[in-house]
Every structure is written in structure tokens, then in C-alpha cells.
Design an enzyme around this catalytic site. Structure first.
Site, PDB file in Angstrom:
ATOM      1  N   VAL A 162       3.505  -3.273   3.914  1.00 49.54           N
ATOM      2  CA  VAL A 162       2.055  -3.181   3.971  1.00 49.54           C
ATOM      3  C   VAL A 162       1.685  -1.890   4.690  1.00 49.54           C
ATOM      4  O   VAL A 162       2.153  -1.646   5.805  1.00 49.54           O
ATOM      5  CB  VAL A 162       1.441  -4.388   4.706  1.00 49.54           C
ATOM      6  CG1 VAL A 162      -0.078  -4.234   4.813  1.00 49.54           C
ATOM      7  CG2 VAL A 162       1.800  -5.692   3.997  1.00 49.54           C
ATOM      8  N   CYS A 163       0.878  -1.067   4.058  1.00 50.55           N
ATOM      9  CA  CYS A 163       0.376   0.164   4.659  1.00 50.55           C
ATOM     10  C   CYS A 163       1.543   1.044   5.127  1.00 50.55           C
ATOM     11  O   CYS A 163       2.463   1.318   4.361  1.00 50.55           O
ATOM     12  CB  CYS A 163      -0.593  -0.187   5.786  1.00 50.55           C
ATOM     13  SG  CYS A 163      -1.631   1.181   6.344  1.00 50.55           S
ATOM     14  N   VAL A 164       1.539   1.454   6.407  1.00 47.72           N
ATOM     15  CA  VAL A 164       2.595   2.337   6.902  1.00 47.72           C
ATOM     16  C   VAL A 164       3.891   1.585   7.184  1.00 47.72           C
ATOM     17  O   VAL A 164       4.855   2.175   7.692  1.00 47.72           O
ATOM     18  CB  VAL A 164       2.135   3.114   8.158  1.00 47.72           C
ATOM     19  CG1 VAL A 164       1.066   4.118   7.790  1.00 47.72           C
ATOM     20  CG2 VAL A 164       1.650   2.178   9.243  1.00 47.72           C
TER      21      VAL A 164
END
Length: 338
Positions: A102-104
Site C-alpha cells: 500500500v502506497c510507499v
């Protein structure tokens, strides 16, 4: 039962951590059963999550028992991932586990080497850093998520929801995924990519100005056959200006926005009336039932009839009796917006 392990490292981003826990943990099947067992795990007894300290009931060994492993992002994507964590992730992958970031969290997954030679994404602000740090990874900053089969990555925080719904659809089908989307007040599939969320050179017009009167009128007239010229005339602008302002303020085109408004209206009618699908297609402005079914499935991930079967059962008889087929107000069952 399908085990979903959500890994919490120090300085984990709380939103990234909570999203998969909520989406997978709250999901129920039609018989009330839970399709997923969610386990929050960590490498240490306590995790520094910034605004709070987290204690997880599971250690790293649960990664080896998991069917799916979710990797939330951390505050500093450049921070070193403990080698013990990377070893467990590699072993889990070798055992067939599915890994998704998720995301970074893509930085954690990339650090394992499992993304080498594969396409991946992350938050658009972090994409250049991911590409520079892991040159063997083909970084695409324009999409909401990338599915490589066993390894998946998603963009910014909200795209984690898109990814979770995508995984549910892969596992359990569109109808169950649509149910999860409703629970999250989220469209099952968003059109477009990250470009619509990148800050434009000119900020969107404030609420109460810009396109809002035109958008409201379009919502109230989804049954009318509207052309770009009609919309431009209603908004008192040229077609070129209309297209530009829609891109700036909604991230899509006027006709695409209108199509989604028609599908929203159709969702309400499917939930609250017994009208045939063919009749609803005409009421919401589609020229043919075939075109309506195609667009409805493209936006919601399921057919009109399956949608009605899934969601109409949630309305009590009294709700249905008091719902007016001509009303634009949503039913009591919360409906996601595109």
C-alpha cells in the site's frame, strides 16, 4: 480460511495499516461467514506508529502461514528494512503467498528483490525515489495499482482501498467485492489513474462556484439525451472551455461524468423499485439495454441484475414502500459514489 497478514513496521502509516484490516476484517459472505482471517503482525513486541504505540498479537512467523501479506507504507520510505523481515517475506513468497503493498509500502516489497523486472507503482510523489533506488523495477506513477499475479502494488493511501477490493474480486468474485465496496463507501472500480489526483497548476474552484450548478443539473436530468453542445450551452461556455474545466475540477470528461451519474441513478432504481432493467436503462438515458448493461458492469464490476439481487435484499419492506421511484435521494443502504 484465507489468512491475510498485515505487517506493521516502526513508523507505519496508520491509514495504510488500518485500510486492509478494515476491508478484509469486516467482510461477510451472504451466509454470515468470514472469508478472511486478518492478522496484524510485527517484528517486535511494540511498534512506533507515530501518534500511538501499537502492540500486535502476531510475530513474523505468521507471515509464513499467510495466504496474502499486505505491506503498509512507513513514514520514511528510505528507512532500512530489517533483514529478518525481508527474509520472512522472501520465504513466504517462495511458499506461494501473495504480497501486496500500500502506497510507499512498495519500497519494502522492492527491497526483497521480488519486484525486479516487474512493473510496480507507488504514490506519485515517491515514484521517482522508488525508480532511483530500485532501478530493476519498472515504476509506473500513473496507475492506481499494478497486479503482477503474486506481487501487487498500489498508489497513494486511498488506492490501497482499490487494491483491497481488487483482491477480493479476484478471490470471491464481483458481487462480494461490490458488497465490500458499499461497506467502505467506495466505488468498486475507479476510472483513471493517479494523474487525476496530482495537484493541478490552477486549484479547483471552491464549493459553490465553478461547475457545481451544472453538475447538479446533470444529476437531475440523467434521462435526457445530452450532447457536449447541450452541456456547454447550459453552462454558458464553449465546448473547449467545458472540457478544460471538467478536467480541472472533476478529473474526467463531461460525458464520462454524465455516464457515471446515470449509473448512480440506476443503482438507486435497482435498489428501490421493481422496474425491469430494460425500463431503467431508458429512464437513466441509455439508448439501449445492451449499452446500459455494458456501462453498468464496467463501472460497478457486476451486472444490473446481480446488483439488484445483492443490494435490494438489504432494504426492508418499509424502506422500499416509502422510496419514490422518481426521487434522487439515496436509499438507506449507503451507496458508493464514483
Amino acid at each position: 480460511m484465507h489468512v491475510v497478514a498485515v505487517l506493521a513496521l516502526d513508523k507505519v502509516i496508520p491509514f495504510d495499516l488500518a485500510t486492509p484490516i478494515e476491508v478484509f476484517g469486516r467482510l461477510r459472505l451472504a451466509d454470515g461467514g468470514r472469508p478472511y482471517e486478518v492478522r496484524a503482525c510485527a517484528a517486535s513486541a511494540t511498534v512506533d506508529a507515530g501518534v500511538f504505540t501499537l502492540q500486535t498479537p502476531w510475530g513474523l512467523d505468521t507471515l509464513l502461514d499467510a495466504d496474502t501479506i499486505i505491506l503498509p507504507g512507513c513514514e520514511d520510505p528510505a528507512s532500512r528494512v530489517p533483514e529478518e523481515v525481508l527474509d520472512h517475506l522472501r520465504k513466504a513468497a517462495a511458499g506461494g503467498a501473495r504480497l501486496a503493498s500500500v502506497c510507499v509500502g512498495a519500497f519494502i516489497l522492492a527491497a526483497t528483490g521480488l519486484l525486479d523486472g516487474l512493473r510496480a507503482t507507488t504514490h506519485w510523489l515517491a515514484a521517482p525515489a522508488l525508480a532511483e533506488r530500485f532501478p530493476a523495477v519498472d515504476v509506473d506513477p500513473h496507475v492506481l495499482y499494478v497486479d503482477n499475479g503474486q506481487f501487487l502494488t498500489s498508489a497513494g493511501a486511498a488506492a490501497g482501498l482499490d487494491l483491497c477490493l481488487h483482491l477480493i474480486r479476484r478471490d470471491l468474485g464481483s458481487a462480494v467485492a461490490a458488497d465490500a465496496a458499499r461497506l467502505a463507501v467506495m466505488p468498486l472500480e475507479r476510472e483513471g489513474g493517479q494523474a487525476q489526483f496530482i495537484v493541478p497548476e490552477q486549484p479547483p474552484a471552491p464549493r459553490g462556484a465553478g461547475l457545481e450548478p451544472l453538475l447538479r443539473w446533470m444529476q437531475e436530468n440523467t434521462d435526457i439525451d445530452l450532447s457536449l453542445a447541450d452541456l456547454a450551452a447550459r453552462g454558458g461556455m464553449s465546448i473547449r472551455t467545458l472540457n478544460r474545466r471538467f478536467r480541472e475540477q472533476t478529473g474526467t470528461t463531461p460525458l464520462q461524468w454524465l455516464l457515471r451519474a446515470r449509473v448512480r441513478r440506476a443503482q438507486h432504481l435497482l435498489e428501490t423499485t421493481d422496474q425491469p432493467v430494460e425500463q431503467i436503462a431508458g429512464q437513466v438515458g441509455f439508448g439501449s439495454p445492451t449499452a446500459f448493461r455494458d456501462r453498468f458492469k464496467r463501472i460497478t464490476g457486476t451486472s444490473p441484475q446481480n446488483y439488484r439481487t445483492t443490494f435490494r435484499s438489504r432494504l426492508s419492506r418499509s424502506d422500499a414502500a416509502h422510496s419514490s421511484p422518481g426521487s434522487n435521494s439515496p436509499s438507506r443502504a449507503t451507496r458508493s459514489s464514483p
